[in-house]
Design a protein around this motif. Sequence first.
Motif, short mmCIF file in Angstrom:
data_model
loop_
_atom_site.label_atom_id
_atom_site.label_comp_id
_atom_site.label_asym_id
_atom_site.label_seq_id
_atom_site.Cartn_x
_atom_site.Cartn_y
_atom_site.Cartn_z
N PRO A 52 -9.11 47.14 -6.70
CA PRO A 52 -8.71 47.65 -5.38
C PRO A 52 -8.38 46.57 -4.35
N GLU A 53 -8.72 45.32 -4.66
CA GLU A 53 -8.44 44.26 -3.68
C GLU A 53 -7.11 43.57 -3.88
N LEU A 54 -6.43 43.85 -5.01
CA LEU A 54 -5.17 43.16 -5.29
C LEU A 54 -4.07 43.60 -4.33
N LYS A 55 -3.23 42.62 -3.96
CA LYS A 55 -2.14 42.93 -3.05
C LYS A 55 -1.02 43.65 -3.80
N LYS A 56 -0.59 44.78 -3.26
CA LYS A 56 0.48 45.56 -3.87
C LYS A 56 1.48 45.97 -2.81
N THR A 57 2.65 46.41 -3.27
CA THR A 57 3.64 47.00 -2.39
C THR A 57 3.69 48.48 -2.70
N ALA A 58 3.62 49.29 -1.66
CA ALA A 58 3.64 50.74 -1.88
C ALA A 58 4.72 51.40 -1.02
N VAL A 59 5.46 52.31 -1.65
CA VAL A 59 6.41 53.14 -0.90
C VAL A 59 5.82 54.55 -0.88
N PHE A 60 5.78 55.10 0.31
CA PHE A 60 5.04 56.35 0.52
C PHE A 60 5.92 57.46 1.10
N VAL A 90 8.27 43.29 -7.44
CA VAL A 90 9.15 43.60 -6.31
C VAL A 90 10.28 42.58 -6.28
N LYS A 91 9.90 41.31 -6.48
CA LYS A 91 10.92 40.25 -6.51
C LYS A 91 11.90 40.48 -7.66
N LYS A 92 11.37 40.78 -8.84
CA LYS A 92 12.22 41.02 -10.02
C LYS A 92 13.18 42.17 -9.79
N ILE A 93 12.62 43.30 -9.34
CA ILE A 93 13.43 44.51 -9.17
C ILE A 93 14.52 44.29 -8.12
N SER A 94 14.13 43.67 -7.00
CA SER A 94 15.13 43.53 -5.94
C SER A 94 16.22 42.55 -6.37
N LYS A 95 15.86 41.59 -7.21
CA LYS A 95 16.86 40.65 -7.74
C LYS A 95 17.87 41.40 -8.62
N ALA A 140 18.50 44.61 -8.56
CA ALA A 140 19.26 45.58 -7.76
C ALA A 140 20.32 44.90 -6.90
N ALA A 141 19.99 43.72 -6.37
CA ALA A 141 20.91 43.05 -5.46
C ALA A 141 22.06 42.39 -6.21
N GLY A 142 21.89 42.16 -7.50
CA GLY A 142 22.95 41.56 -8.29
C GLY A 142 23.44 40.24 -7.73
N ASP A 153 12.32 44.60 0.92
CA ASP A 153 11.76 45.87 1.40
C ASP A 153 12.80 46.98 1.42
N SER A 154 14.04 46.65 1.83
CA SER A 154 15.06 47.69 1.86
C SER A 154 15.41 48.13 0.45
N VAL A 155 15.45 47.17 -0.48
CA VAL A 155 15.73 47.52 -1.88
C VAL A 155 14.65 48.45 -2.41
N MET A 156 13.39 48.08 -2.19
CA MET A 156 12.29 48.88 -2.73
C MET A 156 12.25 50.27 -2.09
N THR A 157 12.54 50.34 -0.80
CA THR A 157 12.56 51.63 -0.11
C THR A 157 13.62 52.53 -0.72
#
Lengths: 199, 162
Positions: free
Chosen positions: A61-69, A89-94, A96-98, A105-109
Amino acid sequence: METNDKQINQMQLDLLGELGNIGSGNAATALSQILNKTVYLDVPNVELCNISEVGKSFGDPELKKTAVFFQTQQDVKGYVLLVFEDEDVKKISKIAAGGMEIDADSVMTEIGNIVAGSYIGALASMVEGKIDLTPPQIAHDMLGSLIDNIVSLICVVADELVIIKTKMTIGNETIPSFFILFLEDESLKKLLDYFNFEK
Amino acid sequence: MTNINVGMGEIKTSNTPNNILIAPGLGSCIGITMYDNIKKIAGMAHVVLPSAKETSGQVALLGKYADTAIPEMIAKMKELGAQTKDIEIKMVGGAQMFNLERGGNILNIGMRNILAVKTAIEKEKLKISASDTGGNKGRTLKLNVETGTVLVKILGQKEIEL
């Protein structure tokens, strides 16, 4: 759920898993189209979880995560939370951004919007109802703290809650992320009623 | 040192010197610490909601609601031999991680939890000696049973002593 007198049974959990399965299939297709990669969302895992254990059921529960809600409104009321590792998050946005410089944050949202939108869309057509999603919100914090706010809303009465989890794979990258759907008691009952299950 | 995890809705007490009571990743929840510095007795509660009155059902987890958690916590401290007059109380958490609304009402559970804990403690004629509450950041709360030291950690910040 008022689990003190009535326990949700395995058959009902399986039904919720199947609903989740259809939703996540749709989400994978939508995501695959924008990322231009093969996307798999694992068969959803449906769990009944006691609140004192919920923090741990998702990992440290203490690990840092990114959450979209999101909140879901209308016929099925609940909350959708997509949780990602910061590294992913870095991998995915890379991906997606091509190659372009886009704010992660905008990519993940946006990805969250697509995944949650198709998931909930599938659910709505299954129950022949209307389900709206509120605009996405993104936060970066300790996993436990990202989850507890939502757990508290679900568990006003019950000490247990139903969680639907899915992991995803994008291209060759396994993204150990969670798609979590928390349902309010009344909506859970309605879903089960719709499929003629006694709760 | 042994970490004793205090999950949502739980109340734990200890008088074992090498124990650390820990509530990791508090968001809108509240972590409450009680410490009797004379007898070295420590307690921690992980409160989720303001009031048990919101449920009509039987309350199985007394630590879940602020109004049932505080009296129960005091009783548990006393069971280990703590004196009410020697108990020092601190509270941490009650953040608002996401903006939530239902039927046009803004739901700030964190803020409601903070107020409910304060009210419940006042009702017992006790005082909160220190607190770190509100905002929009998650917190981890630790209480060292031997020393009574209360530590609060926010991501990206140095752990502070409360």
